[in-house]
Motif scaffolding. Sequence first.
Motif, PDB file in Angstrom:
ATOM      1  N   ALA B 230      38.690 -24.808 -44.172  1.00  0.00           N
ATOM      2  CA  ALA B 230      39.003 -23.463 -43.680  1.00  0.00           C
ATOM      3  C   ALA B 230      40.298 -23.460 -42.864  1.00  0.00           C
ATOM      4  O   ALA B 230      40.624 -24.432 -42.196  1.00  0.00           O
ATOM      5  CB  ALA B 230      37.844 -22.930 -42.835  1.00  0.00           C
ATOM      6  N   THR B 231      41.024 -22.333 -42.935  1.00  0.00           N
ATOM      7  CA  THR B 231      42.306 -22.212 -42.229  1.00  0.00           C
ATOM      8  C   THR B 231      42.115 -21.814 -40.766  1.00  0.00           C
ATOM      9  O   THR B 231      43.061 -21.765 -40.006  1.00  0.00           O
ATOM     10  CB  THR B 231      43.207 -21.167 -42.914  1.00  0.00           C
ATOM     11  OG1 THR B 231      42.516 -19.922 -42.952  1.00  0.00           O
ATOM     12  CG2 THR B 231      43.563 -21.591 -44.326  1.00  0.00           C
ATOM     13  N   SER B 232      40.861 -21.482 -40.405  1.00  0.00           N
ATOM     14  CA  SER B 232      40.585 -21.175 -38.997  1.00  0.00           C
ATOM     15  C   SER B 232      39.215 -21.732 -38.640  1.00  0.00           C
ATOM     16  O   SER B 232      38.383 -21.969 -39.526  1.00  0.00           O
ATOM     17  CB  SER B 232      40.629 -19.659 -38.758  1.00  0.00           C
ATOM     18  OG  SER B 232      39.749 -18.993 -39.625  1.00  0.00           O
ATOM     19  N   VAL B 233      39.024 -21.992 -37.354  1.00  0.00           N
ATOM     20  CA  VAL B 233      37.722 -22.489 -36.903  1.00  0.00           C
ATOM     21  C   VAL B 233      37.163 -21.568 -35.831  1.00  0.00           C
ATOM     22  O   VAL B 233      37.902 -21.043 -35.000  1.00  0.00           O
ATOM     23  CB  VAL B 233      37.804 -23.919 -36.307  1.00  0.00           C
ATOM     24  CG1 VAL B 233      38.048 -24.937 -37.384  1.00  0.00           C
ATOM     25  CG2 VAL B 233      38.866 -24.011 -35.222  1.00  0.00           C
ATOM     26  N   VAL B 234      35.854 -21.403 -35.878  1.00  0.00           N
ATOM     27  CA  VAL B 234      35.179 -20.613 -34.848  1.00  0.00           C
ATOM     28  C   VAL B 234      34.868 -21.544 -33.683  1.00  0.00           C
ATOM     29  O   VAL B 234      34.353 -22.639 -33.883  1.00  0.00           O
ATOM     30  CB  VAL B 234      33.885 -19.988 -35.410  1.00  0.00           C
ATOM     31  CG1 VAL B 234      33.103 -19.291 -34.296  1.00  0.00           C
ATOM     32  CG2 VAL B 234      34.221 -19.004 -36.516  1.00  0.00           C
ATOM     33  N   THR B 235      35.227 -21.127 -32.473  1.00  0.00           N
ATOM     34  CA  THR B 235      34.980 -21.994 -31.329  1.00  0.00           C
ATOM     35  C   THR B 235      33.780 -21.530 -30.503  1.00  0.00           C
ATOM     36  O   THR B 235      33.180 -22.316 -29.795  1.00  0.00           O
ATOM     37  CB  THR B 235      36.225 -22.071 -30.418  1.00  0.00           C
ATOM     38  OG1 THR B 235      36.642 -20.747 -30.104  1.00  0.00           O
ATOM     39  CG2 THR B 235      37.370 -22.786 -31.134  1.00  0.00           C
ATOM     40  N   SER B 236      33.448 -20.257 -30.580  1.00  0.00           N
ATOM     41  CA  SER B 236      32.228 -19.815 -29.896  1.00  0.00           C
ATOM     42  C   SER B 236      31.756 -18.484 -30.463  1.00  0.00           C
ATOM     43  O   SER B 236      32.545 -17.719 -31.016  1.00  0.00           O
ATOM     44  CB  SER B 236      32.470 -19.658 -28.382  1.00  0.00           C
ATOM     45  OG  SER B 236      33.218 -18.487 -28.130  1.00  0.00           O
TER      46      SER B 236
END
Lengths: 338, 269
Positions: B230-236
């Motif tokens: 994925a090109t972005s990650v969820v951090t919270s």
Amino acid sequence: MSSDNVATEVLVLAEHTDGTLSKTTAELITAARILGEPAVVLLVSGSSGEASGGSSDATVDALCAQLGELGVAHVVLARSPEFGLYLVTPVVQALAQLVRERKPAAVLLTASADGKEVAGRLAVLTGSGLLTDVTELHGDGTATQEIFAGSAIVASRIITGTPIYAIRRNAITSQLAVPVQPEVHTVEVLLSASARASRILDSVVEPKGNRPELTEASVVVAGGRGVGRAEDFQLLEQLADQLGGAVGASRAATDGGLYPHQFQVGQTGKSVSPQLYIACGISGAIQHRAGMQTAKNIVVINSDSTSPIFDIADFGIVGDLHEVLPQTITALRERAGS
Amino acid sequence: MGKPLDLVVLVKQVPDSGADRVLRESNFTVDREASDSVVNEMDEYAIEEALRLKGEHGGTVALLTMGPEQAVTSIRKALQMGADAAVHVTDAALAGSCAVKTSEVLAAALGTLQWDLVLCGAESTDGQLCVIPAMLAQRLDVAALTGARQLTIADADSTGERVGTIQRQTETGYQTIQASLPAVVSVWDTINEPHYPTFRDIMAAKSKPVSTLRLADLGIDAAEVGFFGATSVVTSVVPRPPRGAGVVIDAGADAGAKLVEFLASRKLV
């Protein structure tokens, strides 16, 4: 042109009509300062010296002056008659070129229908990640979004390419800045044949009176099935006009023919985030709340005290909107007169 | 009747938006098993529009879905509306794909199919990014006719070229947009009124062909997609803080005055 920029330049795509910047552009500039130094991309149709048909030099000067008022030191100006002739793709190619040439730290644009399409295509073209409908931005590039009808708040970070953020309107409060005289960098944009695939034949504004855009309005007065009759929406219109607001409607109201479909607020309609949302005769199905529950203040008028919309009300009145609205209109008039 | 049209409709299985939807606590991806899954509502309008065009011009309607194995339930349901066949792109490695990578996979899948027009809903009720149609047009290098509330396809001219015209719904009205086919069209729910399938349609859907495509069939490296590509990650992820308890009053002769008092207290008037 050579890239003489510091690594923290953040490109902001300006939104403008008839020589006026949108309110959202100021919000984008404020957001860009969280990440670095904003350089505002001004794409105008028409060529230099053209007096009619496209944007004249006076229009460009006016826009640059407005950007200067917002403290923007760098404006990247590109003119092409094609920006107004084809759907989003000329803008995408211009931005992709600027990303290659200027290597910005990020690109910010408005999460409008056009803005999101531009963002998506730019992500593909530049091999980047994107986040849409961003409501908050942090210095480390973390962005927050509201998902599932606003029921959860997600924080994410883009880890690929040049981060692209489509910022939700009204989510970020624009901050005043010290006015400057912007430096205008004029660039030549080269468009390929694929930018000319989708031709805009005409743009039609359907009559909406003098009210502000639903998605930009700071006050929205919305009606649901409880309004009962199409003509009773006049009560909502009257109140909206007193408050300088827009009128919205629930899906039940638009499907029932009480109000035009273009004003629908909700999951399948528009998402609004005004300072004040007045829900009249709306029960508050989850699909409706999805489009409005990020409003700063919510007022509810509904005769059914068990309606779920009361759960999110800051101020609720259990009663008939056909009585409460005229009272409110009178009270506002008296207040204005006193 | 002119040349027939080959149509592909993108269909997404989404968690029911009328129920509580959740993200997995382990990796913040959509828990597609925790809530009932349905066909994304806007996609039904795209199917209806494809069927209308087939009725007008002749041709074929195929559905294309990317999703877990269980999405076949929604594919069968969508086939009841009357499409001829479906293609299901499914692979364990696809779970958690971002929009950028999803568009890459869908574009590759569309590359294996014959089509003049790709139709889809203008947005999904889960992700709501509204970017896939534009991304697909970009990747496939075809025209985009996005956000349609009305669509017409003219018969081929003497050179065999066919032109599509839409009314693109805008915030202030509409734009008329025209492009030569092939094209990607996305539709809003203002475009038509989807029909309910008849008993015969429901029975017929059971035997319609559904083919499966894996990442290997598309020549896409599993490491490039899904959660890890994925090109972005969820951090919270945090639940929305509940709104402070509001004041609710019963209407009386002074309800309007009290409302104005409230507005004044919040500096809204």
